[in-house]
Design a protein around this motif. Structure first.
Motif, PDB file in Angstrom:
ATOM      1  N   LYS A  90      29.715 -97.894 -10.733  1.00 43.72           N
ATOM      2  CA  LYS A  90      29.064 -98.109  -9.609  1.00 43.72           C
ATOM      3  C   LYS A  90      29.886 -99.229  -8.832  1.00 43.72           C
ATOM      4  N   VAL A  91      30.318 -98.572  -7.583  1.00 41.33           N
ATOM      5  CA  VAL A  91      31.367 -99.568  -6.942  1.00 41.33           C
ATOM      6  C   VAL A  91      30.606-100.019  -5.729  1.00 41.33           C
ATOM      7  N   SER A  92      30.650-101.104  -5.412  1.00 40.96           N
ATOM      8  CA  SER A  92      29.929-101.881  -4.138  1.00 40.96           C
ATOM      9  C   SER A  92      30.779-102.589  -3.154  1.00 40.96           C
ATOM     10  N   PRO A  93      30.994-102.403  -2.054  1.00 44.16           N
ATOM     11  CA  PRO A  93      31.643-103.124  -1.152  1.00 44.16           C
ATOM     12  C   PRO A  93      31.140-104.327  -0.773  1.00 44.16           C
ATOM     13  N   LYS A  94      31.819-105.423  -0.831  1.00 46.41           N
ATOM     14  CA  LYS A  94      31.263-106.934  -0.568  1.00 46.41           C
ATOM     15  C   LYS A  94      31.631-107.569   0.970  1.00 46.41           C
ATOM     16  N   ALA A  95      30.889-107.344   1.622  1.00 47.20           N
ATOM     17  CA  ALA A  95      30.983-107.714   3.006  1.00 47.20           C
ATOM     18  C   ALA A  95      31.219-109.083   3.369  1.00 47.20           C
ATOM     19  N   ALA A  96      32.080-109.439   4.252  1.00 46.54           N
ATOM     20  CA  ALA A  96      32.201-110.790   4.899  1.00 46.54           C
ATOM     21  C   ALA A  96      31.080-111.083   5.890  1.00 46.54           C
ATOM     22  N   ASP A  97      30.903-112.195   6.272  1.00 50.89           N
ATOM     23  CA  ASP A  97      29.903-112.573   7.173  1.00 50.89           C
ATOM     24  C   ASP A  97      30.244-111.731   8.325  1.00 50.89           C
ATOM     25  N   GLY A  98      29.249-110.959   9.005  1.00 47.93           N
ATOM     26  CA  GLY A  98      29.469-110.548  10.342  1.00 47.93           C
ATOM     27  C   GLY A  98      29.864-109.159  10.248  1.00 47.93           C
ATOM     28  N   GLN A  99      30.249-108.684   9.254  1.00 50.21           N
ATOM     29  CA  GLN A  99      30.705-107.393   9.054  1.00 50.21           C
ATOM     30  C   GLN A  99      29.644-106.251   8.809  1.00 50.21           C
ATOM     31  N   THR A 100      30.009-105.116   9.272  1.00 51.75           N
ATOM     32  CA  THR A 100      29.253-103.991   8.999  1.00 51.75           C
ATOM     33  C   THR A 100      30.117-102.981   8.124  1.00 51.75           C
ATOM     34  N   VAL A 101      29.538-102.521   7.219  1.00 52.66           N
ATOM     35  CA  VAL A 101      30.011-101.370   6.375  1.00 52.66           C
ATOM     36  C   VAL A 101      29.139-100.382   6.218  1.00 52.66           C
ATOM     37  N   ALA A 102      29.804 -99.091   6.753  1.00 52.58           N
ATOM     38  CA  ALA A 102      29.216 -97.995   6.617  1.00 52.58           C
ATOM     39  C   ALA A 102      30.046 -96.989   5.786  1.00 52.58           C
ATOM     40  N   ALA A 103      29.292 -96.572   4.819  1.00 52.10           N
ATOM     41  CA  ALA A 103      29.836 -95.301   3.721  1.00 52.10           C
ATOM     42  C   ALA A 103      30.175 -93.941   4.666  1.00 52.10           C
ATOM     43  N   SER A 104      31.232 -93.691   4.327  1.00 47.06           N
ATOM     44  CA  SER A 104      31.710 -92.305   5.029  1.00 47.06           C
ATOM     45  C   SER A 104      31.901 -91.175   3.975  1.00 47.06           C
ATOM     46  N   ASP A 105      32.945 -90.457   4.182  1.00 48.06           N
ATOM     47  CA  ASP A 105      32.988 -88.990   3.589  1.00 48.06           C
ATOM     48  C   ASP A 105      33.134 -89.532   2.079  1.00 48.06           C
ATOM     49  N   VAL A 106      32.574 -88.332   1.342  1.00 45.13           N
ATOM     50  CA  VAL A 106      32.650 -88.317  -0.139  1.00 45.13           C
ATOM     51  C   VAL A 106      33.213 -87.027  -0.444  1.00 45.13           C
ATOM     52  N   THR A 107      34.266 -86.897  -1.412  1.00 44.43           N
ATOM     53  CA  THR A 107      35.104 -85.937  -1.754  1.00 44.43           C
ATOM     54  C   THR A 107      34.814 -85.733  -3.413  1.00 44.43           C
ATOM     55  N   GLN A 108      34.327 -84.479  -3.900  1.00 46.16           N
ATOM     56  CA  GLN A 108      34.356 -84.268  -5.338  1.00 46.16           C
ATOM     57  C   GLN A 108      34.976 -83.059  -5.491  1.00 46.16           C
ATOM     58  N   ARG A 163      21.656 -97.127   4.632  1.00 47.87           N
ATOM     59  CA  ARG A 163      22.020 -97.530   3.256  1.00 47.87           C
ATOM     60  C   ARG A 163      21.555 -96.525   2.326  1.00 47.87           C
ATOM     61  N   TYR A 164      22.169 -95.258   2.024  1.00 43.33           N
ATOM     62  CA  TYR A 164      21.662 -94.402   0.856  1.00 43.33           C
ATOM     63  C   TYR A 164      22.753 -93.650   0.349  1.00 43.33           C
ATOM     64  N   THR A 165      22.458 -93.129  -0.933  1.00 42.72           N
ATOM     65  CA  THR A 165      23.606 -92.729  -1.374  1.00 42.72           C
ATOM     66  C   THR A 165      23.303 -91.100  -1.754  1.00 42.72           C
ATOM     67  N   VAL A 166      24.316 -90.509  -1.617  1.00 43.30           N
ATOM     68  CA  VAL A 166      24.071 -88.879  -1.767  1.00 43.30           C
ATOM     69  C   VAL A 166      24.949 -88.427  -2.999  1.00 43.30           C
ATOM     70  N   MET A 167      24.269 -87.687  -3.805  1.00 39.26           N
ATOM     71  CA  MET A 167      25.388 -87.101  -4.896  1.00 39.26           C
ATOM     72  C   MET A 167      24.986 -85.429  -5.337  1.00 39.26           C
ATOM     73  N   PRO A 168      25.992 -84.727  -4.719  1.00 37.93           N
ATOM     74  CA  PRO A 168      25.700 -83.292  -4.824  1.00 37.93           C
ATOM     75  C   PRO A 168      25.684 -82.949  -6.214  1.00 37.93           C
ATOM     76  N   VAL A 169      25.244 -81.954  -6.653  1.00 32.30           N
ATOM     77  CA  VAL A 169      25.267 -81.544  -7.904  1.00 32.30           C
ATOM     78  C   VAL A 169      25.910 -80.068  -7.854  1.00 32.30           C
ATOM     79  N   PHE A 170      26.770 -79.830  -8.562  1.00 29.53           N
ATOM     80  CA  PHE A 170      27.285 -78.632  -8.728  1.00 29.53           C
ATOM     81  C   PHE A 170      28.335 -78.267 -10.053  1.00 29.53           C
ATOM     82  N   ASP A 171      28.545 -77.081 -10.195  1.00 32.09           N
ATOM     83  CA  ASP A 171      29.222 -76.763 -11.314  1.00 32.09           C
ATOM     84  C   ASP A 171      30.907 -76.927 -11.244  1.00 32.09           C
ATOM     85  N   GLN A 172      31.298 -78.013 -11.478  1.00 34.32           N
ATOM     86  CA  GLN A 172      32.760 -78.202 -11.460  1.00 34.32           C
ATOM     87  C   GLN A 172      33.589 -77.373 -12.296  1.00 34.32           C
ATOM     88  N   SER A 173      33.056 -76.545 -13.210  1.00 33.53           N
ATOM     89  CA  SER A 173      33.961 -75.854 -13.952  1.00 33.53           C
ATOM     90  C   SER A 173      34.455 -74.575 -13.308  1.00 33.53           C
TER      91      SER A 173
END
Length: 781
Positions: A488-506, A679-689
Motif C-alpha cells: 500500500k503506497v500513500s503519498p504524504k503531502a506537505a502543508d497546502g499541497q493538493t495531491v491527485a492520483a492520475s493514470d494507473v497502468t497494469q 479520493r478513491y482507488t480503482v483496481m481493475p481485475v483481468f486475466d494477466q496470463s
C-alpha cells in the motif's frame, strides 16, 4: 511342247526366311498354251485311275480341295510372317514338286503313285504348318507369347504374362489368323500379401491344352488389389511408403515406413500420430532412437538426419475412419538432407503502458561465446514496461531462455540464455557446442528535479514506512516485489499541497501509479512502479511453426521473376487436412492454428527468416532467387490470432477495495458511488496470463479503463461515472453499487491513495492485519 516351269518360290526360300511378294503364287498360274495332265488330250480318258489321280492333284493345287492352296497363300503373302520359315519352305517345296508333276507332258499310269504321294505330302505339310507367333489382347494390353516346353519338357507350350486382372476368359490369336480360347484355371489362383501395406498380390492362370500339332497355351495374369496406402509425414515432407518386412523365406514379419532424401525442416522428428492416405491414423510409434550425421557436398555443409527405430519391434496401431483398430509391427527408416543452418538471434520486445509494442535485436549476442550481453540503458520512464526476450534460430541451433526474468532492486532485468548448436566442421560426426550467456537490460537512474519546489512531497509511504531511497527531488521509484506481498503506497503531502492520483497502468507483472502534486501554481508528478516476477503470458509463450512453400510447381511468368505467386497461411480443416489460404487483402492476420506460408514459382529458390517484432506480430523476410539468378527480397508482417491473446476485457473491478456488483464484461459504462469522489482507488481485475494490458485514467468525475489485447488488435474501453455516495454507504445489489466486502481504506494527511500490485492472474485485494497509522486511520498491510 514342254510346259514352262516356274520355280522361283523354291529358289527364293533357299535364300530367305520369308517369301517375297515377287514369288507369291508363282507356281499356281496355269499356262494355257501348254498341255497338262488335267486336259483330255494329254491322258488316256479311259484310264480312270490315272484320270482320278490327276484330277485329285489338280483339286489340291488349284481346285475344290483348297486346304493346301489356302495355307500356301498365307505362307507366301507379301510381308506376312504367318508361319515359321522352315515350315513355309517345306510347304513350298512340296507345292513346287506337285506343280511340276501336274504339268508333266505325257503322264502315264506310272505317274499315279507319284501324284497320290504329292497330294499326301501337300496335305501333310499344310496340316503341320507352325504358326510364327501368338498374341493375347485384353483391354489395352497386348502381349506376345513365348514358345517353350511344358514342365515335362516334351510338349510345346506358349506362355505369357498379363499385368492386370482380365475382364474374362482370354483368346490367343496366331499370326495366320487362327484363334484358340483360353479358359480360367481357378485352381491356379494365388493371393499373397503385397510389398505395400493393405494391398494383395494376386495371380490367375488361363490355359488351353495341346491339340494335334497345335501346342498348349498358358497365360498368367498378375495384379495388385487395393489402393496403395502412404503416410503423410508432415506438411514439409513428401508421402512415404509403408512396405512389408519379410523373412528369408519371404514370409511377412512386419512393416517398414520408408522415406528418402526429404526436405526436413527441423533436426528432430517424432509426431504422436501420422495420417495415412486412406484416412487412417498411425499411432504408438517409438521415436527413441534418433541418430544424426553430417555430410559435406563441397559447396555447403549439409545435415543428414536419420530416424531409425530398428532397435526392436515397434507395436503401433492403425485406426481407420470408422474407429476400427489394427495392430501392426512397424519400423521406421526416414532420411532427410537439408542445408546446414545454425543461425541464432535474440529479440527484445517491450510493451508500454498504452499497449504499444516495439522490438530490438540483441546485437551483442554471439551464440559461439559465453560473454554476457548488456543492452543500452533505457529511460527510467520505461522501467514499468513489460519486456520479453525471444529467440529465432535455424534447425541446427536451439536457444533456451530462462522462463522467468530476474528483476534487480533498481528494476534491471536479466535473462539466462543457453544455446546449443551444430558446429560447422569437416568432422563427419556432428559436433554439438553449448554456450551460456546472460542478457541484462539496465535503466537510467530516476532524474532529480530541483524546480517547482513548492510541489515537493513530504514523503511516500510503503505499508506505512518511507519508500526506499526517498528523495523529495526524485520523482520516480521502483519496488521489486517479494513473493505475493501486498503493497500500500500513500503519498504524504506537505502543508497546502493538493495531491491527485492520475493514470494507473497494469500488465503482466507490472503496475504503475502516478500522483500529481500541486501548490502555488507549481506541479510535480511522482510515480511508483511495482514489478513482480511472473509466469510467461500466452503471448510470451507463443511460437509459430516454420513457414512452408505450398507450390513450387507453377511455371514462372518469366525467368527473371522474383515475386512470389502469393502469401497466406496453412490451417487444418475439420477433417485434419491441411488447407492453404492466400491473403485476400492487406489484412495479414492468421487465425488460431494457422501458420504463415507462401507459393513460389517453379525453379525459384526461397529462403525465409522470421522473428517476433511485437507481442503477436512476426516479420518474415523472404529472399527469392529467380530461375536466371536475379534476387528479390520481400518483407511480410503477420499477426497471429489466438483466443487468449485476442482478448481485451475486464473480469471485474474494485473501487476502494470493494467489488462492483453487477459487473458484466460486455457492458462498458457504469455509474459508481464512492465515499469521496476526490479520493478513491480503482483496481481493475483481468486475466494477466493472456498478456493484455490495462490503463486507468481518472479525471472529471470519471474513471476510464482501457484494455488492450496482447496482439494489439482489440481495445475495450470501460467508463465509470463517479458520484458521492450517501453517508453512511448503504449496501445494495443494484448494478453499479459496491459490495460490502474488502478492506476499508482511509485517508492519510491531505490525500491517501492506495496502490496494490499483485501477481499475474486475477487481481485481488489481500486483506491483511490492521495497525494504526498516522492520524488514526486504518491502512492495508
Amino acid at each position: 511342247m514342254k510346259p514352262t516351269m516356274k520355280t522361283a518360290i523354291a529358289i527364293t526360300l533357299a535364300a530367305a526366311s520369308v517369301i517375297p511378294a515377287s514369288a507369291a503364287m508363282a507356281g499356281t498360274t496355269r499356262d494355257n498354251t501348254n498341255q497338262s495332265c488335267s486336259t483330255p488330250d494329254s491322258i488316256d480318258r479311259d484310264n480312270t485311275t490315272l484320270a482320278t489321280a490327276c484330277a485329285t492333284l489338280d483339286d489340291v493345287l488349284h481346285g475344290k480341295d483348297s486346304t493346301a492352296k489356302t495355307v500356301y497363300g498365307k505362307a507366301s503373302q507379301s510381308g506376312q510372317t504367318a508361319y515359321t520359315a522352315d515350315s513355309a519352305r517345306k510347304l513350298v517345296e512340296a507345292y513346287d514338286a506337285a506343280e511340276q508333276l501336274w504339268r508333266k507332258s505325257g503322264v502315264t499310269t506310272d505317274d499315279v503313285d507319284a501324284m497320290n504321294k504329292a497330294v499326301s505330302d501337300l496335305k501333310t505339310q499344310a496340316a503341320n504348318m507352325t504358326v510364327a507367333s501368338w498374341t493375347v489382347t485384353d483391354g489395352d494390353q497386348t502381349i506376345a507369347l513365348s514358345a517353350g516346353k511344358d514342365s515335362g519338357g516334351t510338349t510345346d507350350k506358349y506362355t505369357g504374362t498379363l499385368t492386370h486382372k482380365p475382364a474374362g476368359d482370354l483368346q490367343a490369336v496366331g499370326s495366320d489368323g487362327s484363334k484358340v480360347n483360353l479358359t480360367h484355371d481357378k485352381g491356379g489362383d494365388t493371393a499373397t500379401p503385397s510389398e505395400k501395406y493393405d494391398q494383395t498380390d494376386r495371380t490367375a492362370a488361363y490355359v488351353a491344352a495341346a491339340s494335334g500339332s497345335r501346342p498348349a497355351f498358358e497365360v498368367t495374369a498378375q495384379w495388385t488389389e487395393g489402393d496403395q496406402v502412404t503416410a503423410k509425414l508432415s506438411d514439409a515432407l513428401p508421402e512415404a511408403n509403408i512396405t512389408r518386412e519379410k523373412d528369408e523365406k519371404g514370409n511377412p514379419t512386419g512393416y517398414y515406413l520408408l522415406g528418402g532424401n526429404m526436405a526436413l525442416d527441423k533436426g528432430d522428428y517424432g509426431p504422436a500420430s501420422i495420417s495415412l492416405s486412406d484416412g487412417s491414423t498411425l499411432t504408438g510409434m517409438d521415436w527413441s532412437a534418433i541418430q544424426y550425421t553430417t555430410t559435406d557436398d563441397g559447396s555447403y555443409v549439409a545435415q543428414r538426419t536419420t530416424i531409425n527405430t530398428d532397435k526392436g519391434e515397434n507395436q503401433a496401431t492403425i485406426t481407420n475412419k470408422d474407429g476400427k483398430q489394427t495392430q501392426i509391427k512397424i519400423k521406421f527408416n526416414l532420411k532427410a538432407t537439408r542445408a546446414w543452418d545454425a543461425s541464432a538471434k535474440l529479440t527484445l520486445t517491450y510493451t508500454d503502458k498504452s499497449g504499444n509494442q516495439r522490438s530490438i535485436d540483441v546485437s551483442g549476442y554471439d551464440k559461439t561465446k559465453n560473454d554476457p550481453v548488456t543492452l543500452d540503458k533505457l529511460p527510467y520512464s520505461e522501467i514499468g514496461d513489460a519486456f520479453t526476450l525471444s529467440a529465432t534460430h535455424g534447425p541446427d541451433a536451439d536457444v533456451t531462455i530462462s522462463p522467468r526474468q530476474t528483476v534487480a532492486a533498481d528494476g534491471t532485468r536479466s535473462w539466462d540464455v543457453t544455446t546449443t548448436y551444430v558446429a560447422k566442421s569437416d568432422n563427419p560426426q556432428i559436433e554439438h557446442v553449448t554456450t551460456h550467456t546472460t542478457v541484462t537490460l539496465p535503466f537510467d537512474a530516476p532524474a532529480r528535479q530541483v524546480t517547482d519546489t513548492d510541489a515537493r512531497l513530504a514523503g511516500l509511504l510503503v505499508n506505512g514506512q518511507p519508500i526506499a531511497g526517498w528523495d523529495a527531488d526524485t520523482l520516480d521509484y521502483t519496488i521489486v516485489a517479494k513473493g505475493d506481498e501486498t503493497y500500500k503506497v500513500s503519498p504524504k503531502a506537505a502543508d497546502g499541497q493538493t495531491v491527485a492520483a492520475s493514470d494507473v497502468t497494469q500488465g503482466a507483472g507490472t503496475t504503475r501509479q502516478e500522483w500529481t502534486v500541486s501548490k502555488n501554481g507549481q506541479t510535480r508528478v511522482y510515480s511508483v512502479t511495482v514489478i513482480r516476477k511472473h509466469e510467461p503470458t500466452a503471448a510470451e509463450k507463443f511460437e509459430p511453426a516454420d513457414p512452408t512453400d505450398q507450390d513450387g510447381k507453377t511455371p514462372a511468368p518469366g525467368p527473371s521473376v522474383t515475386d512470389l505467386k502469393s502469401y497466406g497461411y496453412t490451417i487444418k480443416d475439420k477433417d485434419g487436412n491441411t488447407q492453404y489460404k492466400p491473403f485476400a487483402t492487406d489484412d495479414h492476420t492468421i487465425p488460431e492454428g494457422g501458420v504463415f506460408a507462401y507459393e513460389s514459382y517453379q525453379n525459384q529458390v526461397v529462403t525465409v527468416k522470421g522473428g517476433r517484432t511485437s507481442g503477436m506480430t512476426w516479420r518474415y523476410t523472404l529472399t527469392v532467387l529467380s530461375p536466371d539468378n536475379h534476387v528479390g527480397i520481400h518483407t511480410v508482417d503477420v499477426t497471429y490470432l489466438t483466443a487468449a491473446t485476442h482478448k481485451a476485457e475486464l473480469t471485474g473491478i474494485r473501487f476502494d477495495g470493494k467489488d462492483l456488483n453487477g459487473f458484466d464484461p460486455a457492458r462498458h459504462e457504469y455509474a459508481v458511488q464512492v465515499a469521496d469522489p476526490a479520493r478513491y482507488t480503482v483496481m481493475p481485475v483481468f486475466d494477466q496470463s493472456t498478456g493484455m494490458t490495462v490503463s486507468t485514467h481518472k479525471a472529471d468525475g470519471k474513471a476510464v479503463v482501457t484494455v488492450t489485447s496482447a496482439d494489439g488488435q482489440v481495445k475495450t474501453v470501460y467508463t465509470f461515472n463517479i458520484s458521492q455516495a450517501p453517508l453512511p454507504v448503504l449496501s445494495g445489489t443494484q448494478a453499479g453499487s459496491l459490495a460490502q466486502t474488502g478492506t476499508v481504506v482511509g485517508a492519510i494527511g491531505a490525500a491517501a491513495l492506495a496502490l496494490v500490485a499483485v501477481l499475474a492472474g486475477c487481481v485481488a485485494w489481500l486483506a491483511g492485519r490492521r495497525r494504526k497509522g498516522e492520524g488514526g486511520k486504518d491502512i492495508v498491510a
